[in-house]
Write an enzyme that holds these catalytic residues in place. Structure first.
Site, PDB file in Angstrom:
ATOM      1  N   TYR A   1     -76.235  24.192  27.663  1.00 45.57           N
ATOM      2  CA  TYR A   1     -75.138  25.151  27.731  1.00 45.57           C
ATOM      3  C   TYR A   1     -75.087  25.983  26.454  1.00 45.57           C
ATOM      4  CZ  TYR A   1     -70.459  27.019  28.605  1.00 45.57           C
ATOM      5  OH  TYR A   1     -69.388  27.854  28.807  1.00 45.57           O
TER       6      TYR A   1
ATOM      7  N   SER B   1     -69.343  31.643  24.218  1.00 48.14           N
ATOM      8  CA  SER B   1     -68.611  30.386  24.062  1.00 48.14           C
ATOM      9  C   SER B   1     -68.741  29.923  22.621  1.00 48.14           C
ATOM     10  CB  SER B   1     -69.180  29.308  24.983  1.00 48.14           C
ATOM     11  OG  SER B   1     -68.645  28.028  24.683  1.00 48.14           O
TER      12      SER B   1
END
Length: 251
Positions: free
Chosen positions: A159, A146
């Protein structure tokens, strides 16, 4: 489609929803036999039916990768059996989607669950399957990272930590398995309009305002990049991070 993956087999973890579904469908459209995997059997079978309806081939294997080594080992064995004993492509997509939360407010059990689902399971599964690819002389591993693993974002520390780990694993595995013909790369999406992400619209707006494209990606755009990394079009691409983020991480 061009049939770039004709005759190959693939496992896509976390492919009963979101980006994973799009990746599974895209691989199948290019000729791969795809093992769809996730926790929800109903959704998994629906993905398999959609692939079959489009002329592709797929099977579903249930797996909850937050449950540790036994669950990962069972997935590897079942996926190999479904694919005829050989997996040419592994897409490590399964991850825990986290709501933006201040670091001090993240519970310990959430930290443990995120690491188990997003990092530990990927580590274990790749350790089971990549050596088999290496023994046959080749294969492709695509890890879903990501842009959160590349740039700092407030309230996304957990995250970001899991995705930065994914990016690091890609480099280590490239060094470990690349000499044996196994290509390992990271695909790093920016905001992508899956059904879950659409619920976080207020968090997306400031990110999209900074991206040159000024828009989020469609899941199919991420899937197209995954097909590239899995195919011979990327035959000499090792240890790379391919961003599909509208230019956000570049500027």
């Amino acid at each position: 489609m061009s049939g770039r993956l004709q005759g190959r087999t693939a496992l896509v973890t976390g492919s009963t929803g979101g980006i994973g579904v799009a990746v599974a469908r895209a691989l199948a459209a290019e000729g791969a036999f795809v093992v769809v995997s996730g926790r929800d059997a109903g959704r998994g079978e629906e993905v398999v039916r959609s692939i079959a309806g489009a002329g592709g081939q797929a099977a579903f294997v249930a797996a909850d990768l937050s449950k540790g080594a036994h669950a990962v080992e069972a997935l590897a064995a079942s996926a190999l059996a479904a694919a005829g004993g050989r997996l040419d492509i592994l897409v490590n997509n399964a991850a825990m989607l986290l709501t933006p939360t201040p670091t001090a407010e993240v519970p310990e059990d959430t930290i443990d669950a995120a690491l188990a689902t997003s990092v530990k399971s990927m580590f274990l599964l790749t350790g089971l399957l990549a050596p088999r690819m290496a023994a046959r002389g080749g294969g492709a591993v695509v890890n879903l990272g990501s842009i959160n693993g590349l740039v700092g974002m407030a309230h996304s520390a957990l995250y970001s930590m899991t995705k930065a780990a994914v990016h690091s694993l890609t480099k280590s595995w490239s060094a470990e398995y690349g000499p044996y013909g196994v290509r390992v790369n990271t695909l790093a999406p920016g905001p992508t309009l899956t059904e879950k992400v659409k619920g976080y619209k207020e968090h997306l707006e400031p990110i999209l305002a900074r991206a040159p494209s000024r828009r989020a990606s469609a899941p199919e755009e991420i899937a197209a990049a995954a097909v590239f990394l899995a195919s011979d079009d990327a035959a000499n691409v090792h240890g790379a991070t391919l961003t599909v983020d509208g230019g956000f991480s570049a500027v």
